[in-house]
Scaffold this motif. Sequence first.
Motif, PDB file in Angstrom:
ATOM      1  N   LYS A 188       0.817  -1.285  -0.097  1.00 32.49           N
ATOM      2  CA  LYS A 188       0.077  -0.118  -0.041  1.00 32.49           C
ATOM      3  C   LYS A 188       0.923   1.125   0.054  1.00 32.49           C
ATOM      4  O   LYS A 188       1.921   1.338   0.405  1.00 32.49           O
ATOM      5  CB  LYS A 188      -1.021   0.090   1.185  1.00 32.49           C
ATOM      6  N   LEU A 189       0.396   2.347  -0.634  1.00 24.64           N
ATOM      7  CA  LEU A 189       1.246   3.554  -0.651  1.00 24.64           C
ATOM      8  C   LEU A 189       0.578   4.567   0.194  1.00 24.64           C
ATOM      9  O   LEU A 189       1.140   5.522   0.312  1.00 24.64           O
ATOM     10  CB  LEU A 189       1.027   4.123  -2.083  1.00 24.64           C
ATOM     11  N   LEU A 229       3.511   7.377   0.908  1.00 25.29           N
ATOM     12  CA  LEU A 229       4.889   7.092   0.231  1.00 25.29           C
ATOM     13  C   LEU A 229       4.895   8.020  -0.726  1.00 25.29           C
ATOM     14  O   LEU A 229       4.229   8.173  -1.494  1.00 25.29           O
ATOM     15  CB  LEU A 229       5.022   5.515   0.151  1.00 25.29           C
ATOM     16  N   PRO A 230       6.175   8.498  -1.029  1.00 25.78           N
ATOM     17  CA  PRO A 230       6.431   9.365  -2.148  1.00 25.78           C
ATOM     18  C   PRO A 230       5.931   9.087  -3.358  1.00 25.78           C
ATOM     19  O   PRO A 230       5.636   9.777  -4.182  1.00 25.78           O
ATOM     20  CB  PRO A 230       8.035   9.610  -2.113  1.00 25.78           C
ATOM     21  N   GLN A 231       6.248   7.815  -3.762  1.00 28.77           N
ATOM     22  CA  GLN A 231       5.772   7.296  -5.168  1.00 28.77           C
ATOM     23  C   GLN A 231       4.297   7.517  -5.516  1.00 28.77           C
ATOM     24  O   GLN A 231       3.798   7.144  -6.593  1.00 28.77           O
ATOM     25  CB  GLN A 231       6.069   5.919  -5.323  1.00 28.77           C
ATOM     26  N   PHE A 232       3.430   7.456  -4.411  1.00 21.09           N
ATOM     27  CA  PHE A 232       1.988   7.728  -4.513  1.00 21.09           C
ATOM     28  C   PHE A 232       1.762   9.256  -5.172  1.00 21.09           C
ATOM     29  O   PHE A 232       0.713   9.161  -6.061  1.00 21.09           O
ATOM     30  CB  PHE A 232       1.301   7.856  -3.104  1.00 21.09           C
ATOM     31  N   PHE A 233       2.674  10.123  -5.340  1.00 19.08           N
ATOM     32  CA  PHE A 233       2.403  11.424  -5.829  1.00 19.08           C
ATOM     33  C   PHE A 233       2.645  11.561  -7.234  1.00 19.08           C
ATOM     34  O   PHE A 233       2.791  12.565  -7.895  1.00 19.08           O
ATOM     35  CB  PHE A 233       3.566  12.480  -5.158  1.00 19.08           C
ATOM     36  N   ASP A 234       3.109  10.372  -7.751  1.00 16.82           N
ATOM     37  CA  ASP A 234       3.314  10.579  -9.607  1.00 16.82           C
ATOM     38  C   ASP A 234       2.124  11.050 -10.314  1.00 16.82           C
ATOM     39  O   ASP A 234       2.472  11.893 -11.138  1.00 16.82           O
ATOM     40  CB  ASP A 234       3.687   8.913  -9.979  1.00 16.82           C
ATOM     41  N   THR A 235       0.934  10.612  -9.774  1.00 11.93           N
ATOM     42  CA  THR A 235       0.050  11.042 -10.865  1.00 11.93           C
ATOM     43  C   THR A 235      -0.269  12.693 -10.395  1.00 11.93           C
ATOM     44  O   THR A 235      -0.605  13.553 -11.023  1.00 11.93           O
ATOM     45  CB  THR A 235      -1.283  10.308 -10.409  1.00 11.93           C
ATOM     46  N   ASP A 241      10.975   1.684  -7.232  1.00 17.13           N
ATOM     47  CA  ASP A 241       9.610   2.295  -6.434  1.00 17.13           C
ATOM     48  C   ASP A 241       8.653   2.262  -7.460  1.00 17.13           C
ATOM     49  O   ASP A 241       7.656   1.886  -7.485  1.00 17.13           O
ATOM     50  CB  ASP A 241       9.730   3.898  -5.728  1.00 17.13           C
ATOM     51  N   LYS A 242       9.031   2.867  -8.902  1.00 11.53           N
ATOM     52  CA  LYS A 242       8.053   2.692  -9.872  1.00 11.53           C
ATOM     53  C   LYS A 242       7.817   1.377 -10.575  1.00 11.53           C
ATOM     54  O   LYS A 242       6.376   1.050 -10.572  1.00 11.53           O
ATOM     55  CB  LYS A 242       8.624   3.766 -11.045  1.00 11.53           C
ATOM     56  N   ALA A 243       8.874   0.693 -10.408  1.00 13.26           N
ATOM     57  CA  ALA A 243       8.775  -0.895 -10.872  1.00 13.26           C
ATOM     58  C   ALA A 243       7.748  -1.649  -9.998  1.00 13.26           C
ATOM     59  O   ALA A 243       6.659  -2.291 -10.264  1.00 13.26           O
ATOM     60  CB  ALA A 243       9.662  -1.443 -10.962  1.00 13.26           C
ATOM     61  N   ALA A 244       7.712  -1.212  -8.652  1.00 13.98           N
ATOM     62  CA  ALA A 244       7.166  -1.950  -7.534  1.00 13.98           C
ATOM     63  C   ALA A 244       5.478  -1.623  -7.823  1.00 13.98           C
ATOM     64  O   ALA A 244       4.618  -2.292  -7.549  1.00 13.98           O
ATOM     65  CB  ALA A 244       7.479  -1.517  -6.033  1.00 13.98           C
ATOM     66  N   VAL A 245       5.256  -0.292  -7.977  1.00 14.14           N
ATOM     67  CA  VAL A 245       3.828   0.342  -8.237  1.00 14.14           C
ATOM     68  C   VAL A 245       3.348  -0.169  -9.344  1.00 14.14           C
ATOM     69  O   VAL A 245       1.910  -0.818  -9.512  1.00 14.14           O
ATOM     70  CB  VAL A 245       3.750   1.596  -8.372  1.00 14.14           C
ATOM     71  N   LEU A 246       4.240  -0.436 -10.550  1.00 12.82           N
ATOM     72  CA  LEU A 246       3.699  -1.204 -11.746  1.00 12.82           C
ATOM     73  C   LEU A 246       3.289  -2.715 -11.534  1.00 12.82           C
ATOM     74  O   LEU A 246       2.261  -3.295 -12.212  1.00 12.82           O
ATOM     75  CB  LEU A 246       4.551  -1.246 -12.893  1.00 12.82           C
ATOM     76  N   LEU A 247       4.091  -3.308 -10.604  1.00 10.27           N
ATOM     77  CA  LEU A 247       3.991  -4.788 -10.450  1.00 10.27           C
ATOM     78  C   LEU A 247       2.491  -4.871  -9.673  1.00 10.27           C
ATOM     79  O   LEU A 247       1.794  -6.035  -9.835  1.00 10.27           O
ATOM     80  CB  LEU A 247       4.923  -5.338  -9.740  1.00 10.27           C
ATOM     81  N   ASN A 290       9.922   8.343   7.923  1.00 10.12           N
ATOM     82  CA  ASN A 290      10.318   8.065   6.323  1.00 10.12           C
ATOM     83  C   ASN A 290       9.298   7.863   5.476  1.00 10.12           C
ATOM     84  O   ASN A 290       9.092   7.235   4.604  1.00 10.12           O
ATOM     85  CB  ASN A 290      11.052   6.593   6.565  1.00 10.12           C
ATOM     86  N   TYR A 291       8.190   8.742   5.527  1.00 12.78           N
ATOM     87  CA  TYR A 291       7.154   9.052   4.675  1.00 12.78           C
ATOM     88  C   TYR A 291       6.491  10.498   4.547  1.00 12.78           C
ATOM     89  O   TYR A 291       7.082  11.109   5.582  1.00 12.78           O
ATOM     90  CB  TYR A 291       5.845   8.112   4.722  1.00 12.78           C
ATOM     91  N   VAL A 292       5.742  10.848   3.524  1.00 12.50           N
ATOM     92  CA  VAL A 292       5.192  12.253   3.828  1.00 12.50           C
ATOM     93  C   VAL A 292       3.837  12.031   4.645  1.00 12.50           C
ATOM     94  O   VAL A 292       3.153  11.243   4.543  1.00 12.50           O
ATOM     95  CB  VAL A 292       4.678  12.713   2.392  1.00 12.50           C
TER      96      VAL A 292
END
Length: 318
Positions: free
Chosen positions: A47-48, A121-127, A271-277, A66-68
């Motif tokens: 989960k993000l 988590l920071p990768q949640f903010f891609d969108t 991180d991006k690969a993990a989200v796509l997986l 270690n998160y936003v």
Amino acid sequence: MNNQLLEKLSVITEEEQRLLDGKGLDMTAYSANIGSVDASFLLEAGKLITVRPNTRFIAFPKHTHNYVEMVYMCKGSQKHIIGDNTEIILKEGELLLLNQHAFHQTGIAGKDDIAVNFIVLPQFFDTVLELIGSDNQLSKFIVSGLAGNGYELNFMHFNVADVVPVQNLLENLIYNIVNKSPNRRNINQVTMGLLFLNLLNFTDRLITDAVSSVADSIVMAALREIEENYVNASLSRVAAANHVTVAYVSRLVKEMTGNTFKELLLKKRLDKAAVLLKTTKLSIGDIILIVGYENTSYFYKVFTEHYGMSPKSFRQTG
């Protein structure tokens, strides 16, 4: 806020009941390390983002994370102290954003002081970044999270209690997460993007600790290069745009973030690969190419080292 949702958030938690019974705060529920809060103790695997009611009846001690963290005051008020002496009284309807590793502590909240903590988590903010662009304070806040130590922007405090669209979007986010709505990952990412777009219209109501210097700008440009162009990010491009040498940019990034440009880029790609997986049915081979790798063996090696399992096993967990 919707009365049913507020009522659900007002329920005394098991942790709060222990505090009311005279027992102390159990920091081992938050991290294995004293003085820090670890996302892995609060987020389900894979989960993000999540939300949890802010702990009442005790002053939460000074800590880093270690998160936003986003703190939304649903009702009442609460004191927050950021760093050594920045004091904020967060009032009903206001929003506080805290970057990774910002030092933070809270005052005692009473029974009717209801706040929600978003753990993100920071990768949640891609969108979000795709929607708001890169040349604004909110995108700088997100990108600075790549540094892993609250670099440049530690907090953003928005006085937006009377802004109806912001209040509605925050309530929607909370509702979707608390009630585990279908398709909530995509809905939440888009909703967060819309929230940040609206917040851009109210930077005149923003209090922050932003600092600026030539070195800061160069490091931020390097972090933005990773965030926006992680597939083919280039330190040479950053150096050329700022009329300095690659070695100079490399040294600044290492000094100010504690990581090399290569290490930060690797983390972003993984991180991006993990989200796509977790969120797509793309083949692992396609994902490897999408995040910027051509050497499959190398990707498997670094992914396994970072996550402690192969990409295939990671996809099958959670």
